[in-house]
Design an enzyme around this catalytic site. Structure first.
Site, PDB file in Angstrom:
ATOM      1  N   CYS A   1      -5.681   7.675   3.507  1.00 38.39           N
ATOM      2  CA  CYS A   1      -5.842   7.041   2.182  1.00 38.39           C
ATOM      3  C   CYS A   1      -5.676   5.531   2.331  1.00 38.39           C
ATOM      4  O   CYS A   1      -6.533   4.908   2.955  1.00 38.39           O
ATOM      5  CB  CYS A   1      -4.932   7.666   1.128  1.00 38.39           C
ATOM      6  N   SER A   2      -4.606   4.951   1.783  1.00 38.41           N
ATOM      7  CA  SER A   2      -4.482   3.492   1.866  1.00 38.41           C
ATOM      8  C   SER A   2      -3.012   3.067   1.834  1.00 38.41           C
ATOM      9  O   SER A   2      -2.687   2.032   1.277  1.00 38.41           O
ATOM     10  CB  SER A   2      -5.246   2.852   0.706  1.00 38.41           C
ATOM     11  N   CYS A   3      -2.129   3.863   2.432  1.00 38.65           N
ATOM     12  CA  CYS A   3      -0.693   3.576   2.419  1.00 38.65           C
ATOM     13  C   CYS A   3      -0.409   2.210   3.041  1.00 38.65           C
ATOM     14  O   CYS A   3      -0.971   1.874   4.088  1.00 38.65           O
ATOM     15  CB  CYS A   3       0.060   4.658   3.185  1.00 38.65           C
TER      16      CYS A   3
ATOM     17  N   CYS B   1      -3.924   3.439   7.568  1.00 39.09           N
ATOM     18  CA  CYS B   1      -3.718   4.723   6.904  1.00 39.09           C
ATOM     19  C   CYS B   1      -5.080   5.401   6.902  1.00 39.09           C
ATOM     20  O   CYS B   1      -5.955   5.037   6.119  1.00 39.09           O
ATOM     21  CB  CYS B   1      -3.218   4.530   5.478  1.00 39.09           C
TER      22      CYS B   1
END
Lengths: 225, 204
Positions: free
Chosen positions: B111-113, B108
């Site tokens: 962000c940090s999906c 991702c």
């Protein structure tokens, strides 16, 4: 253009340092606390996931870069609590009284946690926007990569994929449009696709001629080729 | 929404991160907006109950049962939900299969999906600037940092999780594990093999 968080393709970050698979889920106790406070505050229902992502992206480039992961979370949460009117700056300074808040009846209770985490928050919605592209069709992404509703606003088209030619790989149905939802402008659901781009379309020196990058992109980010 | 030149309210909290979290938790608790017992429950869930063991069970079942694998690749969301793996950050699941011709890897960049119900909370490296910046541009160099080298005839497909769809990699079943029980197979599945930065363990 978007913001400091949009780092796909950037040079200069050095090697990835994978920690062991046995490493603790939370390296520090406060990491766990930061995650839990953020999720619990989200349950008050005063913002959606797009607004909370944008709050992290709106940290200044200086803060975004120097903050560790959960520092970004907790700092953006403090900003969001004030921006959405839940807390005041006096509250953050510790100067306000500690009386019960008008939203206290919405506070997440321990016994409700399992249900809330298990029910999630699906992003697919019915939409009147007709599906314009089919699997295999060639498309081009918008350029520049930018929110077209709010200048400097939230978008999910990364800079590295702006103006790139790709092909539709999957049709995911119709999903909430973050560019609208992040700014409280409504959910504006529209078709969402997985779009495959040859690495050579994105990078000056791709590692391998057959490699690809796939992104999930909303219909309004795309034009037919 | 305020403009960027507005002072960021977080600067009013203590700068040291652990104290900053504590301060905000205290303010919210005093106002009745959060319940510390609920925080403990959230932490316990992601520390002890939801983690890569969930994804490993799904992968093992797909290796053992071709019909299950077909349904999983067709409609992962409902198939894993039937196994009890649905929830926050896993509302729309897609499983992508590694083959001799194609290796899949998930990132991702924005962000940090990450698919929480199947893999839990992402590891630090997944959220690092280096991984987010480089996985899309030089996946093979990144894989080498995980000790993985792919043959030249294998192409790499990197999935950048830019929406609410979450991707899980179905790694290739290791040689020598034919006829293993699902439990034995699950023990070979590593977290990184389901992100695509690693390969499953080979039976000794």
């Amino acid at each position: 253009m978007t913001r400091v968080h949009d780092m796909g393709g950037r040079f200069g970050d050095g090697p990835v340092n994978p920690e062991s698979e046995d490493a603790p889920v939370f390296a520090e106790d406060w990491h766990a606390r930061a995650l839990a406070v953020t999720l619990a505050a989200g349950s008050l229902g005063q913002w959606n996931i797009d607004i909370s992502r944008h709050a992290r992206e709106r940290l200044s480039p200086k803060d975004y870069t120097r903050f560790s992961y959960y520092e970004k979370w907790i700092s953006a949460l403090a900003d969001l609590l004030v921006q959405s009117g839940v807390l005041t700056e006096e509250d953050l300074r510790g100067e306000a009284d500690g009386g019960e808040h008008a939203l206290a009846n919405r506070a997440l209770k321990a016994e409700a946690v399992a249900g809330v985490l298990a029910s999630g928050g699906p992003a697919d919605r019915p939409s009147n926007v007709p599906v314009e592209f089919e699997i295999g069709q060639e498309v081009v992404t918008a350029r520049p990569a930018a929110n077209r509703l709010v200048d400097g606003g939230h978008t999910r088209l990364p800079i590295y994929a702006a103006g790139a030619r790709g092909r539709i790989l999957m049709v995911h149905g119709t999903h909430v449009l973050p560019d609208s939802s992040a700014h409280r402008l409504g959910e504006a659901p529209e078709p969402l696709y997985a779009v495959a781009f040859p690495a050579s379309e994105l990078w000056a020196n791709p590692e391998h001629p057959q490699d690809e990058v796939v992104l999930d992109l909303w219909q309004s980010y795309l034009e037919p080729e | 929404m305020p403009h960027d030149d507005h002072d960021h309210p977080h600067a009013l909290l203590p700068p040291e991160p652990a104290l900053r979290v504590k301060a905000l938790e205290t303010i919210l608790t005093r106002k009745g907006l959060i319940d510390p017992a609920a925080l403990d429950e959230i932490i316990d869930t992601y520390q002890n109950k939801i983690g890569p063991q969930n994804g490993a069970r799904v992968v093992a079942k797909a290796w053992a049962d071709p019909e299950f694998k077909d349904s999983l690749l067709n409609d992962a969301t409902s198939v894993v939900a039937e196994l009890g793996y649905y929830g926050r950050q896993g509302e729309h699941m897609v499983v992508v299969e590694n083959t001799p011709g194609q290796h899949n890897m998930v990132v991702c960049t924005l962000c940090s999906c990450y698919p929480w119900p199947l893999l839990g909370i992402p590891p630090g490296w997944y959220k690092s600037d280096a991984y987010r910046a480089r996985a899309v541009r030089e996946p093979r160099k990144v894989l080498a940092e995980f000790g993985v080298t792919l043959p030249a005839e294998t192409s790499v497909r990197v999935w950048d999780s830019t929406a609410e769809v979450r991707y899980l990699v179905l790694p290739m079943q290791p040689k020598g594990s034919e006829g293993f029980s699902e439990e034995e197979l699950a023990a070979l599945v590593t977290r990184d093999s389901m992100i695509g930065t690693g390969l499953p363990k080979v039976p000794s």
